[in-house]
Design a protein around this motif. Sequence first.
Motif, mmCIF file in Angstrom:
data_model
loop_
_atom_site.group_PDB
_atom_site.id
_atom_site.type_symbol
_atom_site.label_atom_id
_atom_site.label_comp_id
_atom_site.label_asym_id
_atom_site.label_seq_id
_atom_site.Cartn_x
_atom_site.Cartn_y
_atom_site.Cartn_z
ATOM 1 N N LYS A 117 1.003 -1.093 -0.045
ATOM 2 C CA LYS A 117 -0.007 0.038 -0.015
ATOM 3 C C LYS A 117 0.702 1.366 -0.103
ATOM 4 C CE LYS A 117 -2.240 1.274 3.633
ATOM 5 N NZ LYS A 117 -3.295 1.353 4.936
ATOM 6 N N LEU A 118 0.856 1.781 -0.845
ATOM 7 C CA LEU A 118 1.542 3.198 -1.104
ATOM 8 C C LEU A 118 0.458 4.457 -0.558
ATOM 9 C CD1 LEU A 118 4.428 4.131 -2.215
ATOM 10 C CD2 LEU A 118 3.090 5.212 -4.165
ATOM 11 N N GLU A 119 1.233 5.163 0.505
ATOM 12 C CA GLU A 119 0.360 6.401 0.732
ATOM 13 C C GLU A 119 1.227 7.637 0.353
ATOM 14 O OE1 GLU A 119 -0.381 6.405 4.911
ATOM 15 O OE2 GLU A 119 -1.990 4.772 4.772
ATOM 16 N N VAL A 120 0.850 8.356 -0.460
ATOM 17 C CA VAL A 120 1.497 9.616 -0.915
ATOM 18 C C VAL A 120 0.968 10.746 -0.038
ATOM 19 C CG1 VAL A 120 2.033 11.079 -2.798
ATOM 20 C CG2 VAL A 120 1.708 8.765 -3.284
ATOM 21 N N ARG A 121 1.752 11.536 0.750
ATOM 22 C CA ARG A 121 1.383 12.542 1.509
ATOM 23 C C ARG A 121 2.330 13.912 1.232
ATOM 24 N NH1 ARG A 121 1.049 9.654 7.486
ATOM 25 N NH2 ARG A 121 -0.221 7.816 6.899
ATOM 26 N N PRO A 122 1.872 15.119 1.861
ATOM 27 C CA PRO A 122 2.656 16.231 1.588
ATOM 28 C C PRO A 122 3.984 16.162 2.210
ATOM 29 C CG PRO A 122 0.204 16.756 2.178
ATOM 30 C CD PRO A 122 0.579 15.403 2.272
ATOM 31 N N GLU A 123 3.977 15.587 3.393
ATOM 32 C CA GLU A 123 5.184 15.275 3.845
ATOM 33 C C GLU A 123 5.234 14.089 4.731
ATOM 34 O OE1 GLU A 123 7.929 17.235 3.680
ATOM 35 O OE2 GLU A 123 7.147 18.969 2.616
ATOM 36 N N PHE A 124 6.217 13.457 5.179
ATOM 37 C CA PHE A 124 6.074 12.215 5.390
ATOM 38 C C PHE A 124 5.657 12.148 7.166
ATOM 39 C CE2 PHE A 124 10.191 11.243 2.849
ATOM 40 C CZ PHE A 124 9.521 10.234 2.123
ATOM 41 N N GLU A 125 5.933 13.261 7.614
ATOM 42 C CA GLU A 125 5.041 13.610 8.983
ATOM 43 C C GLU A 125 3.622 13.920 8.873
ATOM 44 O OE1 GLU A 125 7.646 15.079 8.061
ATOM 45 O OE2 GLU A 125 9.327 13.992 8.991
ATOM 46 N N SER A 126 3.118 14.125 7.804
ATOM 47 C CA SER A 126 1.746 14.699 7.516
ATOM 48 C C SER A 126 0.687 13.405 7.930
ATOM 49 C CB SER A 126 1.531 15.514 6.329
ATOM 50 O OG SER A 126 0.270 15.837 6.069
ATOM 51 N N ASP A 127 -0.583 13.943 8.364
ATOM 52 C CA ASP A 127 -1.732 13.039 8.230
ATOM 53 C C ASP A 127 -2.577 12.983 7.064
ATOM 54 O OD1 ASP A 127 -0.916 12.017 10.751
ATOM 55 O OD2 ASP A 127 -1.952 13.552 11.833
ATOM 56 N N GLU A 128 -2.378 14.090 6.317
ATOM 57 C CA GLU A 128 -3.056 14.275 5.071
ATOM 58 C C GLU A 128 -2.648 13.184 3.809
ATOM 59 O OE1 GLU A 128 -3.730 17.346 1.422
ATOM 60 O OE2 GLU A 128 -2.854 17.914 3.289
ATOM 61 N N ILE A 129 -3.665 12.542 3.264
ATOM 62 C CA ILE A 129 -3.076 11.546 2.281
ATOM 63 C C ILE A 129 -3.524 11.991 0.847
ATOM 64 C CG2 ILE A 129 -3.479 9.285 1.657
ATOM 65 C CD1 ILE A 129 -3.637 8.304 4.210
ATOM 66 N N ILE A 130 -2.793 12.452 0.020
ATOM 67 C CA ILE A 130 -2.918 12.828 -1.327
ATOM 68 C C ILE A 130 -3.306 11.474 -2.043
ATOM 69 C CG2 ILE A 130 -1.913 13.625 -3.654
ATOM 70 C CD1 ILE A 130 0.135 15.165 -1.655
ATOM 71 N N GLU A 131 -2.931 10.656 -2.219
ATOM 72 C CA GLU A 131 -3.251 9.383 -2.732
ATOM 73 C C GLU A 131 -2.983 8.223 -1.906
ATOM 74 O OE1 GLU A 131 -2.732 7.168 -7.131
ATOM 75 O OE2 GLU A 131 -1.286 8.651 -6.587
ATOM 76 N N GLU A 132 -3.781 7.173 -2.178
ATOM 77 C CA GLU A 132 -3.580 5.854 -1.389
ATOM 78 C C GLU A 132 -3.930 4.709 -2.293
ATOM 79 O OE1 GLU A 132 -4.805 4.913 2.861
ATOM 80 O OE2 GLU A 132 -6.130 3.616 1.821
ATOM 81 N N VAL A 133 -2.927 4.009 -2.762
ATOM 82 C CA VAL A 133 -2.943 2.895 -3.843
ATOM 83 C C VAL A 133 -2.375 1.966 -3.606
ATOM 84 C CG1 VAL A 133 -1.117 4.102 -5.130
ATOM 85 C CG2 VAL A 133 -2.973 2.740 -6.518
ATOM 86 N N ARG A 134 -2.854 0.685 -4.156
ATOM 87 C CA ARG A 134 -2.013 -0.589 -3.964
ATOM 88 C C ARG A 134 -1.068 -0.409 -5.183
ATOM 89 N NH1 ARG A 134 -5.061 -6.388 -4.287
ATOM 90 N NH2 ARG A 134 -5.427 -5.556 -6.596
ATOM 91 N N VAL A 135 0.512 -0.962 -4.950
ATOM 92 C CA VAL A 135 1.169 -0.802 -5.966
ATOM 93 C C VAL A 135 2.115 -2.091 -6.053
ATOM 94 C CG1 VAL A 135 1.335 1.697 -5.753
ATOM 95 C CG2 VAL A 135 2.875 0.231 -4.508
ATOM 96 N N LEU A 136 2.885 -2.298 -7.044
ATOM 97 C CA LEU A 136 3.822 -3.261 -7.285
ATOM 98 C C LEU A 136 4.969 -2.893 -7.398
ATOM 99 C CD1 LEU A 136 4.365 -6.650 -7.599
ATOM 100 C CD2 LEU A 136 4.143 -6.183 -10.152
#
Length: 255
Positions: A117-136
């Motif tokens: 599961k890849l969670e793209v956030r503005p910063e690593f410490e942020s709780d905001e999720i820009i995109e959450e997607v399953r990846v290979l």
Amino acid sequence: MFRIHRFALAKSFHLRFFSPSAAALIEEPAIEAAPLTYLEGLPKPGPVETILAIPRSTSGKSIAAKERKAGRVPSILFEQEDGQHGGNKRLISVQSNHVRNLVNKLGRSFFLSRLFKLEVRPEFESDEIIEEVRVLPRLIHLHSITDIPINGTFIRAPSTALLKVDVPLVFTGEDVSPGLRKGSYLNIIKRTVKFLCPADIIPPYIEVDLSELDVGQKLVMGDLKVHPALQLIQSEEQPVVKIMGARVSDQRKSK
């Protein structure tokens, strides 16, 4: 021996070919089908782990060097259909230590055949999720000396995807193989085998049972026991492993 069962992709499943090199869409209307699941007796992956990422606005050698110096791995997240030539492409960076630990724990080939599961956030410490997607993970380049990740490529893996995966092989039954017990040796020809896999049932590895192999016998790709929805991309007759006669040096020692 088990033979691989091929399946009619266009008729049986409404799936799309997702590959960074070549892709094609199945133009037939959607067909309602039961979700694919892992079969009993075949390897199943463990819990899906999360990889955190942050977006990058630009690319280039100098940008990549700055990312690595900051402990980040410059990476790309591709869309399914031929992502290298367009589509929903996102420049990202992931945490170097985290990816390095995953590769060390799983092994490189096992890392590349596992969903995350890849969670793209503005910063690593942020709780905001820009995109959450399953990846290979498609590619991971490691430094030749330090094994520190240099760059990586990920591809989105929704349930509708068909993905080309080099699935690693795990050999079992060596201790009871008749040929090996006679003093012969194991000639491993392939350590991974490429399959076209529905994203929901990508095997973490394939077990290769050596327990019945005698001297001179071999297993080919078509003998591998896999989910019937997996399509072998390589020739079924290509050898995977063979029990060879004793080495000349071993024969001399026994005299």
